[in-house]
Design an enzyme around this catalytic site. Structure first.
Site, PDB file in Angstrom:
ATOM      1  CG  ASP A 244      26.167  38.668   3.164  1.00 33.04           C
ATOM      2  OD1 ASP A 244      25.495  38.463   4.184  1.00 33.04           O
ATOM      3  OD2 ASP A 244      25.675  38.998   2.074  1.00 33.04           O
TER       4      ASP A 244
ATOM      5  CB  ALA B 248     -24.357  28.098 -14.443  1.00 30.06           C
TER       6      ALA B 248
ATOM      7  CB  THR C 142      12.269  29.671   1.511  1.00 29.16           C
ATOM      8  OG1 THR C 142      13.375  28.918   2.003  1.00 29.16           O
ATOM      9  CG2 THR C 142      12.642  31.156   1.502  1.00 29.16           C
TER      10      THR C 142
ATOM     11  CB  THR D  39     -16.809  34.049 -22.809  1.00 30.26           C
ATOM     12  OG1 THR D  39     -16.839  34.722 -21.563  1.00 30.26           O
ATOM     13  CG2 THR D  39     -16.217  32.651 -22.643  1.00 30.26           C
TER      14      THR D  39
ATOM     15  CB  SER E 122      19.496  39.672  -2.834  1.00 28.69           C
ATOM     16  OG  SER E 122      20.531  38.845  -2.386  1.00 28.69           O
TER      17      SER E 122
ATOM     18  CE  LYS F 139      16.853  37.170   2.371  1.00 25.03           C
ATOM     19  NZ  LYS F 139      18.266  37.170   1.927  1.00 25.03           N
TER      20      LYS F 139
ATOM     21  NE  ARG G 270      22.044  33.479   2.309  1.00 22.41           N
ATOM     22  CZ  ARG G 270      21.111  33.159   3.210  1.00 22.41           C
ATOM     23  NH1 ARG G 270      20.961  31.907   3.602  1.00 22.41           N
ATOM     24  NH2 ARG G 270      20.325  34.095   3.717  1.00 22.41           N
ATOM     25  CD  GLU G 271      27.686  27.612   5.507  1.00 24.13           C
ATOM     26  OE1 GLU G 271      27.406  26.932   4.503  1.00 24.13           O
ATOM     27  OE2 GLU G 271      27.157  27.445   6.618  1.00 24.13           O
TER      28      GLU G 271
ATOM     29  CD  GLN H  54      25.410  32.993  -2.546  1.00 24.51           C
ATOM     30  OE1 GLN H  54      24.950  33.367  -1.475  1.00 24.51           O
ATOM     31  NE2 GLN H  54      24.776  33.207  -3.669  1.00 24.51           N
TER      32      GLN H  54
ATOM     33  N   GLY I 107      12.357  28.687  -2.104  1.00 25.54           N
ATOM     34  CA  GLY I 107      11.326  27.641  -2.051  1.00 25.54           C
ATOM     35  C   GLY I 107      11.239  26.825  -3.313  1.00 25.54           C
TER      36      GLY I 107
HETATM   37  C1  3NM Z   1      19.319  32.724   0.195  1.00 25.60           C
HETATM   38  C2  3NM Z   1      17.957  33.140  -0.187  1.00 25.60           C
HETATM   39  N1  3NM Z   1      17.704  34.359  -0.732  1.00 25.60           N
HETATM   40  C3  3NM Z   1      16.427  34.522  -1.025  1.00 25.60           C
HETATM   41  C4  3NM Z   1      15.871  35.763  -1.617  1.00 25.60           C
HETATM   42  O1  3NM Z   1      14.644  35.820  -1.779  1.00 25.60           O
HETATM   43  O2  3NM Z   1      16.691  36.648  -1.905  1.00 25.60           O
HETATM   44  S1  3NM Z   1      15.476  33.187  -0.572  1.00 25.60           S
HETATM   45  C5  3NM Z   1      16.832  32.359  -0.023  1.00 25.60           C
HETATM   46  C6  3NM Z   1      16.766  30.995   0.564  1.00 25.60           C
HETATM   47  C7  3NM Z   1      16.372  29.964  -0.457  1.00 25.60           C
HETATM   48  O3  3NM Z   1      16.466  28.698   0.179  1.00 25.60           O
HETATM   49  P1  3NM Z   1      15.623  27.439  -0.280  1.00 25.60           P
HETATM   50  O4  3NM Z   1      16.132  27.049  -1.653  1.00 25.60           O
HETATM   51  O5  3NM Z   1      15.924  26.401   0.746  1.00 25.60           O
HETATM   52  O6  3NM Z   1      14.172  27.847  -0.298  1.00 25.60           O
HETATM   53  C1  IFP Z   2      20.037  36.177  -0.836  1.00 24.65           C
HETATM   54  C2  IFP Z   2      20.383  35.601  -1.998  1.00 24.65           C
HETATM   55  C3  IFP Z   2      19.585  35.743  -3.176  1.00 24.65           C
HETATM   56  N1  IFP Z   2      19.953  35.151  -4.328  1.00 24.65           N
HETATM   57  C4  IFP Z   2      21.090  34.429  -4.380  1.00 24.65           C
HETATM   58  C5  IFP Z   2      21.425  33.793  -5.707  1.00 24.65           C
HETATM   59  F1  IFP Z   2      20.382  33.037  -6.095  1.00 24.65           F
HETATM   60  F2  IFP Z   2      22.469  33.032  -5.583  1.00 24.65           F
HETATM   61  F3  IFP Z   2      21.614  34.737  -6.617  1.00 24.65           F
HETATM   62  N2  IFP Z   2      21.888  34.244  -3.336  1.00 24.65           N
HETATM   63  C6  IFP Z   2      21.596  34.807  -2.124  1.00 24.65           C
HETATM   64  N3  IFP Z   2      22.341  34.632  -1.136  1.00 24.65           N
HETATM   65 MG    MG Z   3      23.012  38.928   2.345  1.00 31.27          MG
END
Ligand code: 3NM
Ligand code: IFP
Ligand code: MG
Length: 538
Positions: A75, A461, A142, A415, A113, A145, A44-45, A42, A180
């Protein structure tokens, strides 16, 4: 032409050019990741202008075509259309799904998402023409995001969303976990996450920083690939698929082995239990250490047959408990978890839920109230009813213990007058996209009983020290034996000693002394065929 139903979601790379290590580019990271097992990409930038974004998209698309891996655009539906990408991933605040589908047509992939149950309800209502897969998260905190609107949900939260997908019959929708995720927690997430009916597990894992921020993205991808394909999470000895029945022969060997190896049992427990737990451990030929000194945890976990007993009646800070769990999980040594007062206060509930999200336990032991709460069965059934009388409703206890065992992939012990023990480990194996061993009701379970022992509830205990007993016997087994049977042996030994001690004692004071004596005696004699507690399969 892309076949939407044949997409491999198992290792899903989401890009981010803002974290590239020096000397790498977006393309170089993606290429080397594709060479090492990434199955879906994906782009994602979030901070890139459209012109550059399109240039990046075309370069990444060429790479994906070379490896026959689909490319999803995050997006930007316009860019996806412009380059004829394989699909789009949109978040809750992006273009509505119906509109994306209208623009992309039926053959493109649409990802969403999802972090809440009501979002699952919405996607189910749209039917198979809407969302093709969901990103469930975030599982853990994480930094990738920016300004997240959701809190980390842990494996339990992801399983709840799988349950919602099942209950809303959205069987067409595939799932990946995100947020994460790294080698230290991915095996546990894959192992623990499943719908409670056992019919659905994750279809994949999605990472950003583990690969994009890695100076060796190839090695990072390879590591993730291996963890996913390994399909086993060996966090303790004795995790073999359930085969034979518990036997006196097994119990005898388990006791003998404990005598031989004298496992080190690190107790992080409440002050009341410490002294008694240490004496119980010594009576069971094992060596107790009541350490809460974090810097020595690593060293302790490396001692052969080291085992951790985590009793959250303790006052040790959360970080200390977390560190101990991480160290023992990393050392592949068993942890026995005693979530004292699990939902007695919101503070304890939060502490215990956090520990359950960050660690894998070989055994979770609790009283009826704690187990019912862990299984979310304490609502209504428990109100105004004390644990004891619920204990007499053994079928409710069995149901709750099976749910806890299945949910946390552990040997669960409830228990009471009758102890219920259930093996939820599924042999330490997990399977992507194939469900998991038929759900909680199918799990192997036994009841251990020795009749009434009223004095047992009158000493401090007594429950905690069952934890010590389980830790000793679990600490000594080898991977040729069975974790579940070691726990059954411990419970049977402890209950038998309790029964004998209750007949010899003159009150609760002498009961404690008699209990240690009886444990010492039964353990030393090692004749399980004479133990008064009996084990019956349910
Ligand atoms: C892109 C994205 N979406 C998320 C969600 O919760 O929807 S968390 C996330 C970033 C995940 O990055 P990393 O693998 O570095 O933790
Ligand atoms: C916000 C996001 C949440 N989940 C995913 C994916 F894991 F790829 F489905 N991508 C995203 N960009
Ligand atoms: Mg988005």
């Amino acid at each position: 032409m892309l076949d939407k139903n044949k997409v491999d979601y198992s290792l899903y790379l989401v890009t981010d050019s803002t974290m590239l290590p020096p000397g790498t580019t977006l393309e170089s990271q993606v290429e080397v990741a594709l060479q090492n097992g990434v199955t879906l990409v994906q782009l994602r930038e979030k901070e890139t202008d459209t012109k550059v974004f399109i240039e990046q998209a075309l370069k990444v698309q060429k790479l994906c075509h070379k490896f026959q891996v689909p490319l999803i655009i995050n997006d930007r539906v316009d860019v996806a259309l412009a380059i004829d990408a394989d699909g789009v991933h949109v978040g809750q605040d992006d273009m509505p799904i119906k509109m994306v589908r209208q623009l992309l047509g039926p053959d493109k992939i649409i990802g969403w998402s999802v972090g809440h149950e009501h979002e699952v309800e919405q996607l189910a209502a749209m039917g198979p023409g809407g969302v093709d897969y969901v990103g469930l998260g975030m599982v853990y905190p994480t930094l990738t995001k920016k300004n997240p609107k959701k809190a980390p949900m842990g494996p339990r939260g992801v399983s709840k969303l799988l349950d919602k997908l099942q209950s809303t019959k959205a069987e067409w929708c595939r799932t990946v976990a995100i947020g994460g995720l790294h080698p230290d927690n991915i095996p546990r997430v894959l192992y623990q996450v499943a719908s409670s009916d056992g019919k659905r597990t994750l279809d994949g894992i999605s990472v950003v920083s583990d690969i994009m921020a890695s100076p060796d993205a190839g090695n990072a991808a390879q590591t993730l690939r291996a963890l996913i394909d390994d399909a086993r999470f060996q966090y303790a000895e004795g995790l073999s698929p359930f085969t034979k029945e518990y036997s006196f022969e097994f119990a005898r060997k388990c006791v003998q082995q404990t005598t031989e190896v004298s496992p080190l049992v690190q107790h992080i427990t409440n002050k009341v239990h410490q002294n008694f737990g240490a004496n119980i451990t010594l009576a069971l030929g094992s060596s107790p250490i009541m350490s809460e000194v974090e810097p020595e945890f690593e060293e302790l976990s490396q001692v052969p047959h080291a085992t951790l007993l985590l009793n959250t009646g303790t006052v040790a800070p959360f970080s200390t408990l977390l560190h101990a769990m991480r160290v023992y999980n990393a050392a592949r040594r068993p942890i026995v978890f005693d979530p004292v007062g699990y939902s007695a206060t919101s503070t304890r509930l939060e502490l215990n839920n956090q520990l359950l999200a960050y660690g894998q336990f070989a055994c979770i032991k609790g009283n009826v109230g704690e187990i019912l709460s862990l299984a979310d069965l304490n609502k209504g059934k428990m109100r105004g009813v004390d644990a004891g009388s619920v204990g007499s409703d053994i079928s409710l206890c069995v149901e709750a213990t099976k749910i806890v065992a299945y949910r946390y992939r552990t040997v669960a012990v409830c228990t009471g007058q009758q102890d219920v023990i259930v093996d939820g480990t599924c042999g330490g194996t997990f399977r992507l996209s194939e469900g998991s061993a038929g759900g909680a009701s199918a799990l192997p379970a036994v009841i251990v009983e020795a009749g009434e022992i009223p004095v047992m509830g009158k000493i401090t205990a007594s429950g905690c020290s069952l934890g010590s007993t389980i830790a000793c016997l679990v600490g000594s087994i080898s991977d040729k034996q069975h974790l579940f049977h070691a726990v059954v042996t411990a419970v049977c030994l402890y209950k038998s000693a309790g029964k004998i001690a209750s007949e010899r004692c003159h009150g609760s004071g002498s009961f404690q002394v008699e209990l240690i004596d009886a444990l010492d005696q039964l353990f030393t004699e090692n004749h399980p065929e004479n133990w008064v507690a009996n084990v019956s399969r349910i």
